[in-house]
Scaffold this motif. Structure first.
Motif, PDB file in Angstrom:
ATOM      1  N   ASP A 152      50.995 -19.559  18.832  1.00 61.77           N
ATOM      2  CA  ASP A 152      52.024 -20.594  18.857  1.00 61.77           C
ATOM      3  C   ASP A 152      53.230 -20.068  18.073  1.00 61.77           C
ATOM      4  OD1 ASP A 152      53.686 -22.766  18.361  1.00 61.77           O
ATOM      5  OD2 ASP A 152      52.054 -24.154  17.924  1.00 61.77           O
ATOM      6  N   TYR A 207      46.363 -20.145  18.721  1.00 58.31           N
ATOM      7  CA  TYR A 207      45.940 -21.479  19.131  1.00 58.31           C
ATOM      8  C   TYR A 207      45.087 -21.473  20.402  1.00 58.31           C
ATOM      9  CZ  TYR A 207      48.913 -22.282  23.253  1.00 58.31           C
ATOM     10  OH  TYR A 207      49.466 -22.251  24.512  1.00 58.31           O
ATOM     11  N   ARG A 234      54.044 -30.345  27.590  1.00 59.09           N
ATOM     12  CA  ARG A 234      53.318 -30.079  26.340  1.00 59.09           C
ATOM     13  C   ARG A 234      52.696 -28.690  26.358  1.00 59.09           C
ATOM     14  NH1 ARG A 234      54.906 -33.089  22.132  1.00 59.09           N
ATOM     15  NH2 ARG A 234      54.975 -35.306  22.666  1.00 59.09           N
ATOM     16  N   ALA A 274      53.701 -25.446  23.907  1.00 58.56           N
ATOM     17  CA  ALA A 274      52.695 -24.903  22.995  1.00 58.56           C
ATOM     18  C   ALA A 274      52.807 -23.405  22.812  1.00 58.56           C
ATOM     19  CB  ALA A 274      51.293 -25.260  23.486  1.00 58.56           C
ATOM     20  N   ASP A 275      53.105 -22.665  23.895  1.00 63.72           N
ATOM     21  CA  ASP A 275      53.182 -21.218  23.696  1.00 63.72           C
ATOM     22  C   ASP A 275      54.583 -20.640  23.861  1.00 63.72           C
ATOM     23  OD1 ASP A 275      51.447 -20.177  26.779  1.00 63.72           O
ATOM     24  OD2 ASP A 275      53.287 -21.302  26.464  1.00 63.72           O
TER      25      ASP A 275
END
Length: 484
Positions: A30, A37, A90, A94-95
């Motif tokens: 992340d 993550y 989302r 996240a990445d």
């Protein structure tokens, strides 16, 4: 599936979610926290063979599907994106470390719109009129899919660049094996999973992995064409590999967009718009407005206005609604941006920023301050090389001829913009600028109907528009003897 470090992504091959054949995985970090993550498959030769085998087996059925059938599938995918937009966003955040709300507002609607455009485009492909160009012979043109396509996407816009690649390829009747960047597999694997409900097995396959996986994807004997969005270095490597067996190549590579601000431009409006277009997505955009050429009468005032914009621009964690951009994608990219600024020549000045940023909640994240540099010369590294970060340079030009020479005086040719109230000047510059896109009094808007692609070291081929669809087709001449 959940692991100790979070999620575990899967390859999508022949309609199924699968691990790498040998079970190997790698860490996904992340960018906002700098912490692992998730884990993703580290795919090898067996995985690529399986994916390409599935795409090859599915090609004939998909190629012979009617345009209406292909369009219907793409429209259903667009509807699914709209229905699951928040979930997809989302995952994208996240990445990538992008701001959630800006990504929702700017990317999710565009993602489904691109599918809808190509759904319509596949039904209106045009060719030359059939006719008797030779006595007693009728000729006509068939526009056909190319075959199996290998595609590689980057980490700056993983979802959007995947759609730019797969939507025209699928609309034209091709099948696809795609590898996302190793740092951003999340949205690509999710979108591929969503697509399986609407596409026959094998039509769209996603294989995760590292650079070696990408090299093997390009070198594999099955694909008839390979397409990449990435760096100039990666594009040259892909072109060289593809040349060994004469694969078609589609390249959308780096950029160093000149932003030419003439003395008659509205300084405050231009500075505000250019700052947004330069710092959006942390400047990690090959079309970003990061190389400003300012007229002699406004240069000093414009640097001040741009520096003020930089000081009021915030970076931070994805759920902070007051930020314009988030973290840089990875530690290497943060080091690259920092190094470019740290190596400034003595004649250059940092007007604002110039260092990694401290962010609450992101102590180990890859953040960098919005930065303005002035006093650079045309042959300086920071002018000639893509920084790919939240760093805007400003040069002072003396007249229109010098502005044009400096604008064109880089290896890239992707995008550019001109800021002036003089219509004739704007038209002269748009004709002479050696870039695939020229914006006038704006910078960075995209629409599905218009093409995007570059010249020189920025590559060749077009994304978006009917031109993008045509790039994924081949032309066949059919002639019939009609004499007695």
């Amino acid at each position: 599936m959940t692991t100790a470090s979070g999620q575990s992504f899967k390859n999508v091959i022949n309609g199924e979610l699968v691990d790498a054949a040998e079970g190997a995985t790698y860490d996904v970090v992340d960018p906002a926290t700098g912490e692992v993550y998730a884990r993703a498959p580290l795919s090898g030769a067996a995985d690529l063979d399986k994916a390409y085998g599935a795409a090859d087996a599915a090609f004939e059925g998909w190629a012979y599907a009617t345009p209406k059938e292909r369009a219907t599938a793409l429209l259903k995918i667009a509807d699914a994106i709209d229905a699951r937009a928040e979930e997809i966003c989302r995952v994208e955040v996240a990445d990538t470390g992008k701001p959630f709300q800006i990504t929702m507002d700017e990317e999710m609607g565009m993602a489904s719109d691109h599918f809808r455009f190509f759904a319509g485009a596949t039904r209106v492909l045009e060719g030359k009129s059939a006719g008797e160009y030779l006595e007693d012979h009728t000729s006509w043109i068939r526009r056909e899919p190319i075959g199996v396509i290998g595609q590689v996407t980057p980490w700056n816009y993983p979802l959007m660049m995947m759609i730019w690649k797969i939507a025209p390829a699928l609309a034209a009747g091709n099948t696809v094996v795609l590898k996302p960047s190793d740092t951003t597999p999340a949205s690509s694997t999710l979108l591929a999973e969503i697509c399986q409900e609407f596409l026959p097995p094998g039509v769209l396959n996603v294989v995760c992995g590292d650079r070696d996986t990408g090299r093997a994807l390009v070198a594999h004997p099955t694909p008839q064409m390979v397409a990449i969005t990435g760096s100039v270095r990666a594009g040259m490597e892909v072109a060289g590999s593809a040349a060994t067996d004469l694969k078609r190549v589609h390249l959308e590579l780096g950029g160093k967009a000149p932003v030419i601000v003439f003395d008659d431009a509205d300084i405050e409006k231009a500075a505000e718009a250019i700052a947004v277009a330069g710092y959006f997505n942390a400047g990690q955009d090959c079309t970003a407005a990061t190389r400003v050429l300012a007229g002699p009468g406004i240069h000093d005032e414009f640097v001040s206005a741009l520096a003020e914009q930089a000081r009021s621009t915030r970076t931070g964690m994805p759920d902070d609604e007051d930020i314009l951009y988030g973290a840089l994608n990875n530690a290497d990219q943060l080091a690259r941006v920092k190094g470019m600024v740290d190596r400034l020549p003595d004649h250059a000045t940092i007007a604002s920023g110039g260092a990694p940023a401290t962010v609450d909640g992101g102590a180990n994240g890859f953040f960098y301050e919005p930065t303005v540099l002035s006093g650079l010369r045309q042959d300086d590294e920071q002018i000639q090389t893509e920084i790919f970060g939240p760093v805007i340079t400003v040069q002072r030009f003396s007249d229109e001829a010098e502005a044009l020479a400096w604008a064109n005086g880089v290896q890239y040719g992707l995008s550019s913009s001109v800021w002036t109230k003089d219509h004739g000047r704007a038209m002269r510059m748009s004709r002479k600028l050696d870039f695939g896109v020229v914006w006038i009094n704006t910078h960075i808007p995209f629409v599905s109907e218009m093409p995007h692609g570059g010249f020189k070291h920025s590559g060749y081929g077009k994304d978006l528009s009917m031109y993008g669809l045509e790039d994924y087709t081949r032309i066949k001449h059919v002639m019939s003897y009609i004499g007695e």
